[in-house]
Design a protein around this motif. Structure first.
Motif, PDB file in Angstrom:
ATOM      1  N   LYS A 496      48.239  56.014  14.990  1.00 49.87           N
ATOM      2  CA  LYS A 496      47.972  56.341  13.586  1.00 49.87           C
ATOM      3  C   LYS A 496      47.632  57.822  13.443  1.00 49.87           C
ATOM      4  N   ARG A 497      47.840  58.350  12.239  1.00 50.36           N
ATOM      5  CA  ARG A 497      47.395  59.716  11.959  1.00 50.36           C
ATOM      6  C   ARG A 497      45.862  59.745  11.981  1.00 50.36           C
ATOM      7  N   PRO A 498      45.250  60.869  12.314  1.00 49.77           N
ATOM      8  CA  PRO A 498      43.783  60.918  12.391  1.00 49.77           C
ATOM      9  C   PRO A 498      43.113  60.908  11.025  1.00 49.77           C
ATOM     10  N   PHE A 499      43.819  61.429  10.020  1.00 48.94           N
ATOM     11  CA  PHE A 499      43.281  61.489   8.661  1.00 48.94           C
ATOM     12  C   PHE A 499      44.464  61.591   7.699  1.00 48.94           C
ATOM     13  N   LYS A 500      44.243  61.114   6.492  1.00 48.70           N
ATOM     14  CA  LYS A 500      45.301  61.114   5.476  1.00 48.70           C
ATOM     15  C   LYS A 500      45.542  62.518   4.933  1.00 48.70           C
ATOM     16  N   ASP A 501      44.459  63.204   4.549  1.00 51.31           N
ATOM     17  CA  ASP A 501      44.555  64.535   3.947  1.00 51.31           C
ATOM     18  C   ASP A 501      43.874  65.574   4.826  1.00 51.31           C
ATOM     19  N   CYS A 502      44.423  66.778   4.795  1.00 52.51           N
ATOM     20  CA  CYS A 502      43.806  67.912   5.496  1.00 52.51           C
ATOM     21  C   CYS A 502      43.647  69.036   4.478  1.00 52.51           C
ATOM     22  N   LEU A 503      42.430  69.189   3.976  1.00 51.65           N
ATOM     23  CA  LEU A 503      42.142  70.218   2.970  1.00 51.65           C
ATOM     24  C   LEU A 503      41.835  71.535   3.673  1.00 51.65           C
ATOM     25  N   ILE A 504      42.624  72.543   3.364  1.00 49.02           N
ATOM     26  CA  ILE A 504      42.507  73.842   4.035  1.00 49.02           C
ATOM     27  C   ILE A 504      41.825  74.854   3.123  1.00 49.02           C
ATOM     28  N   HIS A 505      40.827  75.531   3.651  1.00 54.94           N
ATOM     29  CA  HIS A 505      40.240  76.669   2.940  1.00 54.94           C
ATOM     30  C   HIS A 505      40.522  77.935   3.735  1.00 54.94           C
ATOM     31  N   GLY A 506      40.243  79.072   3.131  1.00 53.44           N
ATOM     32  CA  GLY A 506      40.543  80.344   3.780  1.00 53.44           C
ATOM     33  C   GLY A 506      39.376  80.871   4.590  1.00 53.44           C
ATOM     34  N   LEU A 507      39.365  82.174   4.790  1.00 55.76           N
ATOM     35  CA  LEU A 507      38.276  82.848   5.497  1.00 55.76           C
ATOM     36  C   LEU A 507      37.334  83.462   4.476  1.00 55.76           C
ATOM     37  N   ILE A 508      36.087  83.589   4.845  1.00 56.88           N
ATOM     38  CA  ILE A 508      35.129  84.238   3.953  1.00 56.88           C
ATOM     39  C   ILE A 508      35.042  85.708   4.334  1.00 56.88           C
ATOM     40  N   ARG A 509      35.143  86.568   3.334  1.00 58.16           N
ATOM     41  CA  ARG A 509      35.177  88.015   3.563  1.00 58.16           C
ATOM     42  C   ARG A 509      34.062  88.691   2.761  1.00 58.16           C
ATOM     43  N   ASP A 510      33.879  89.976   3.009  1.00 55.96           N
ATOM     44  CA  ASP A 510      32.867  90.680   2.227  1.00 55.96           C
ATOM     45  C   ASP A 510      33.456  91.080   0.871  1.00 55.96           C
ATOM     46  N   LYS A 511      32.669  91.752   0.077  1.00 54.17           N
ATOM     47  CA  LYS A 511      33.075  92.080  -1.292  1.00 54.17           C
ATOM     48  C   LYS A 511      34.328  92.952  -1.333  1.00 54.17           C
ATOM     49  N   GLU A 512      34.533  93.750  -0.264  1.00 56.80           N
ATOM     50  CA  GLU A 512      35.712  94.631  -0.200  1.00 56.80           C
ATOM     51  C   GLU A 512      36.927  93.948   0.425  1.00 56.80           C
ATOM     52  N   GLY A 513      36.777  92.693   0.804  1.00 56.59           N
ATOM     53  CA  GLY A 513      37.902  91.952   1.375  1.00 56.59           C
ATOM     54  C   GLY A 513      38.003  92.069   2.887  1.00 56.59           C
ATOM     55  N   ARG A 514      37.000  92.662   3.540  1.00 55.93           N
ATOM     56  CA  ARG A 514      37.018  92.801   4.995  1.00 55.93           C
ATOM     57  C   ARG A 514      36.470  91.542   5.652  1.00 55.93           C
ATOM     58  N   LYS A 515      37.028  91.214   6.817  1.00 55.36           N
ATOM     59  CA  LYS A 515      36.520  90.079   7.573  1.00 55.36           C
ATOM     60  C   LYS A 515      35.100  90.391   8.039  1.00 55.36           C
ATOM     61  N   MET A 516      34.225  89.387   7.942  1.00 53.96           N
ATOM     62  CA  MET A 516      32.843  89.614   8.361  1.00 53.96           C
ATOM     63  C   MET A 516      32.754  89.677   9.876  1.00 53.96           C
TER      64      MET A 516
END
Length: 852
Positions: A496-516
């Motif tokens: 069986k599949r491990p889960f029905k849905d896989c909800l993907i979110h992005g990365l969290i960055r600082d106010k200027e869009g740089r990776k923390m």
């Protein structure tokens, strides 16, 4: 009754412990439909970061929503042992104490590692509590607990017996600091300065040479051939001859192989089968010797001759100097290239020939690709575009190196005696067998998480009820690390599949869009944010400011604005509770038009919110709730309700709408909504998480009254604007000149209009007063008032007001011309700024007209 001021510290203190004590998060109600969610287990190397807070809050929203919507919802907590990362941390701690890992021995070191685990597991639990996560602690798991260890052993033995797991010599990614193999996914590529070193390989018994360019001259001692393309007319006549290996002065053959690219470089490549994956394959095709020239710590071994004991880079410099002195170095061509580094230690990875354990991926990857073609059995990615990562990785994956030269982890269940190998769940009974000291890659056990935590390989009630899981929430950066492996392991081991849905979110960055990152110093501790603004403010910001799959920019100003939003909800709740103290039951038999209007808006909001909760569009839910709560309920209905404040049905309506608001907000803001709910006299459950999530009620849709009050809102807004534009004082007179069809719009809402506009509605005009007409599609409203004589001081005030407006307009125009702000700020806030800009421009025109 609620306190006068919203004090998040007081509200959040002790509430979580009460929830846990009363088992509000415990699953197991067999009378309800089951729902389960997979928690990405944090590793026990330290505190939760902001990305973890985002990840787990999204999951908490889902689980609270499902619990309130009538499901037996399970959210099983757990943590990952994180083999390499944890061992690095423990070794560093021991070094600071003057203790060497080897001096402790395996058992002594593991004792220290378990102490570390208990310390940081306690920290993580306290942080989960601070975030308010609805976890069922009665089922908490750890990837090294006995049940999961048994599951890992079961899989290893099964795969070995089926030929899926095998032991062999391969070129692997080697971390020379941690002295362990790494999987491809544990290697991070960085662009660093490098060079092509062009070296002369003289043809045997000739003064001619082949020009070989390499970025790693220190591996030259392991060269066992040079290769040219059989189709390359420059060199194909040389195939079968030998060249003299520089410095070493031994003969190695010239082989013909398509690995040599005619168009790239000189068209001649050195073949080092023990230190390059491509060369390893060439060596297999031509039966070449494999010569390892480095030790496990990346120092040169005895095969490097006089360079033995040097660090690999020290050797490079010394070798280049010697090549130059002997006239064997043609040139150095500087460039920038992408080089693999260990994700954990940061050291440059060394391609290294080593005997390791591998998983043959052919069958496993094929299973995934076939399963993803079946819409009823596949894992559904949200957003859909991320399914490509799964399919691409499964279409082009190498055998997975699963052994790690560590002590912290699942020790490989393999024993050796001379040239024999035994693999089993228990140690061999005969004497003389030695167990493999290596442990398994962390992802091997993590890949079993969705079903091993529920009791697999045993048949358990939890496994039968909650597996496959309904949803996994995770970042796009670990789809190939973890998601892919969970899918192929689950399909192979459970069918069986491990889960029905896989909800993907992005990365969290600082106010200027740089990776923390630590190097930039832009990291944010979520626990400090909670200390400053409360968990509810952080949770709302994290989950309503970006769409699924999109990165999120952390902005403290937005967290502050969320605090203001919660404060408004608090004050509105206090007003409602104070003015409905005598209410004993809900009675909607005598509703006003305003009551019917807010009930209609409420139910339309419930319908849209439910739709977007079910599809994980929490950013849209946030916009819907924000607009309804702030504009419709707080700014409009509460004010209108004051006109009929003694009406029992209006009081009922206030409580009903407030209750549904806090229920819809609860998954996002558990603390403040719990506090408000506990102050309600009329409620359907002892605690809000046990209450029923609001449902759309078509019987509470009043289209005519909605249209009527929408028109009244427009009328009040337009008349107020006209009052401001014409300096009309309080107590003005208003005459209803609407056409016959729409006269009742004013007549039926006289009391509301007179209170909201602070005017008298009269039946006929008067010539004694100044008059301004406000035009609508229904006709006109005539406003009569005593004109105020303009003085010099009035004009000066108007000029000051004009200048203030011009400054405000310039500020808003600059803000709205900033693409970063427009693209990243919540759309409802951007739309509000645009609306205010247009309003201010209109006011400026009127002011200029007045001054003139």
């Amino acid at each position: 009754m609620l306190d006068k001021k919203y004090d998040y510290k007081k509200i959040e203190s002790g509430k979580y412990e009460s929830w846990v004590k009363h088992n509000y998060f415990k699953a197991g109600d067999l009378t309800k439909e089951a729902f389960s969610i997979v928690i990405p287990p944090p590793n026990v190397t330290g505190k939760l970061h902001l990305g973890h807070a985002w990840d787990t809050t999204l999951q908490d929203i889902i689980i609270r929503y499902k619990k309130m919507d009538g499901y037996d919802a399970l959210w099983l907590p757990g943590m990952d042992h994180a083999a390499i990362a944890t061992e690095v941390k423990v070794v560093d701690r021991l070094k600071k104490q003057g203790i060497n890992k080897r001096d402790l021995g395996r058992a002594g070191f593991l004792e220290k590692a378990w102490d570390w685990k208990e310390e940081y597991a306690s920290t993580i639990r306290s942080q989960w509590a601070k975030l308010g996560l609805a976890l069922d602690y009665s089922r908490e798991r750890f990837t090294l607990d006995k049940g999961l260890n048994d599951a890992v052993t079961e899989v290893f033995v099964k795969y070995y017996n089926e030929g899926i797991i095998y032991r062999g010599e391969r070129i692997i990614n080697w971390d020379p600091v941690q002295k362990t193999a790494l999987s491809n996914e544990e290697v991070i590529y960085k662009d660093i300065p490098g060079a092509f070193y062009h070296i002369k390989y003289f043809i045997e018994d000739s003064d001619k040479y082949l020009e070989v360019a390499t970025t790693r001259p220190e591996t030259l001692f392991g060269d066992t051939a040079v290769a040219v393309n059989p189709k390359d007319e420059r060199y194909n006549k040389l195939i079968g001859k030998n060249v003299v290996l520089p410095i070493v002065n031994k003969l190695i053959p010239i082989v013909g192989d398509e690995h040599a690219d005619i168009e790239f470089g000189t068209g001649v490549v050195k073949i080092t089968p023990a230190h390059d994956p491509n060369d390893f394959e060439v060596g297999n095709r031509h039966n070449l010797e494999r010569i390892v020239v480095m030790n496990e710590d990346a120092t040169m071994n005895s095969n490097a001759g006089k360079y033995e004991g040097m660090d690999r880079f020290e050797c490079r410099n010394a070798l280049i100097k010697d090549l130059k002195e002997e006239g064997l170095l043609i040139k150095i061509e500087e460039m920038t290239h992408s080089v693999g580094h260990s994700e954990r230690t940061g050291v440059m990875v060394e391609p290294y020939l080593s005997k390791q354990w591998f998983v043959n991926m052919k069958e496993l990857s094929k299973n995934v690709l076939e399963n993803q073609k079946d819409k009823d059995k596949k894992v559904n990615f949200i957003p859909e575009r991320f399914e490509k990562i799964l399919n691409n990785w499964m279409s082009d994956c190498y055998d997975w190196c699963i052994s790690r030269q560590l002590w912290w982890g699942h020790q490989i269940p393999a024993w050796y005696k001379e040239d024999k190998i035994y693999v089993g769940k228990e140690a061999p009974k005969e004497e003389g067998w030695t167990r493999d000291e290596d442990v398994l890659d962390t992802w091997f056990s993590s890949a079993l998480w969705p079903f091993s935590t529920l009791g697999w390989p045993n048949k358990t009630d939890d496994l039968d009820r909650y597996f496959p899981n309904d949803v996994l929430v995770t970042g796009y950066d670990i789809i190939f690390f973890w998601v892919c492996r969970m899918v192929f392991q689950s399909l192979k081991l459970t069918g069986k599949r491990p889960f029905k849905d896989c909800l993907i979110h992005g990365l969290i960055r600082d106010k200027e869009g740089r990776k923390m990152s630590k190097s930039l110093g832009n990291g944010v501790d979520p626990m400090e944010v909670i200390d400053n603004y409360g968990a509810d403010s952080l949770r709302w910001f994290l989950t309503t400011n970006s769409a699924p799959g999109q990165d999120l920019r952390y902005d403290e100003d937005k967290v502050k604005s969320t605090w203001n939003f919660i404060n408004k909800i608090w004050n509105a709740s206090r007003y409602v509770l104070m003015n409905t103290e005598d209410l004993e039951k809900i009675d909607l038999t005598n509703l006003t038009s305003s009551d019917k209007w807010i009930l209609t808006k409420l139910n339309k909001t419930i319908k849209r919110v439910r739709k977007n909760m079910d599809t994980y569009n929490f950013n849209v839910v946030g916009k819907e709730l924000y607009k309804f709560i702030w504009e419709d309920f707080c700014d409009t209905y509460i004010e209108y309700s004051k006109v009929s404040s003694d009406n029992y049905s209006t009081k009922s309506c206030l409580i009903l709408v407030l209750t549904d608001i806090i229920k819809m907000l609860h998954p996002f803001m558990p603390y403040v909504t719990d506090e408000i709910y506990s102050s309600l006299k009329i409620k359907d459950s002892e605690n809000i998480i046990l209450s029923s999530y609001p449902k759309y009620d078509k019987n509470l849709i009043f289209k005519e009254e909605e249209k009527e009050i929408d028109s009244i809102i427009e009328i009040i807004s337009s008349v107020r604007n006209s009052k401001a534009e014409n300096d009309i004082p309080k107590g003005f007179k208003m005459v209803n000149n609407f056409n016959d069809e729409n006269k009742s719009l004013i007549d039926n809402n006289k009391e509301l209009l007179t209170k909201m506009l602070k005017c008298d509605i009269i039946s006929s005009s008067t010539d004694e007063l100044s008059k301004v007409d406000v035009v609508f599609q229904y006709g006109t409203l005539s406003l009569y008032f005593e004109s105020k004589k303009q003085t010099k001081e009035d004009i000066e005030n108007l000029i000051k007001e004009k200048e203030s407006l011009e400054n405000s307009i310039a500020r808003r125009e600059k803000l709205l011309s900033n693409e970063g702000y427009v693209n990243n700020a919540p759309s409802n806030i951007v739309d509000a700024e645009r609306q205010k800009l247009e309003e201010e421009k209109g006011k400026l025109e009127i002011l200029i007209s007045k001054i003139n």
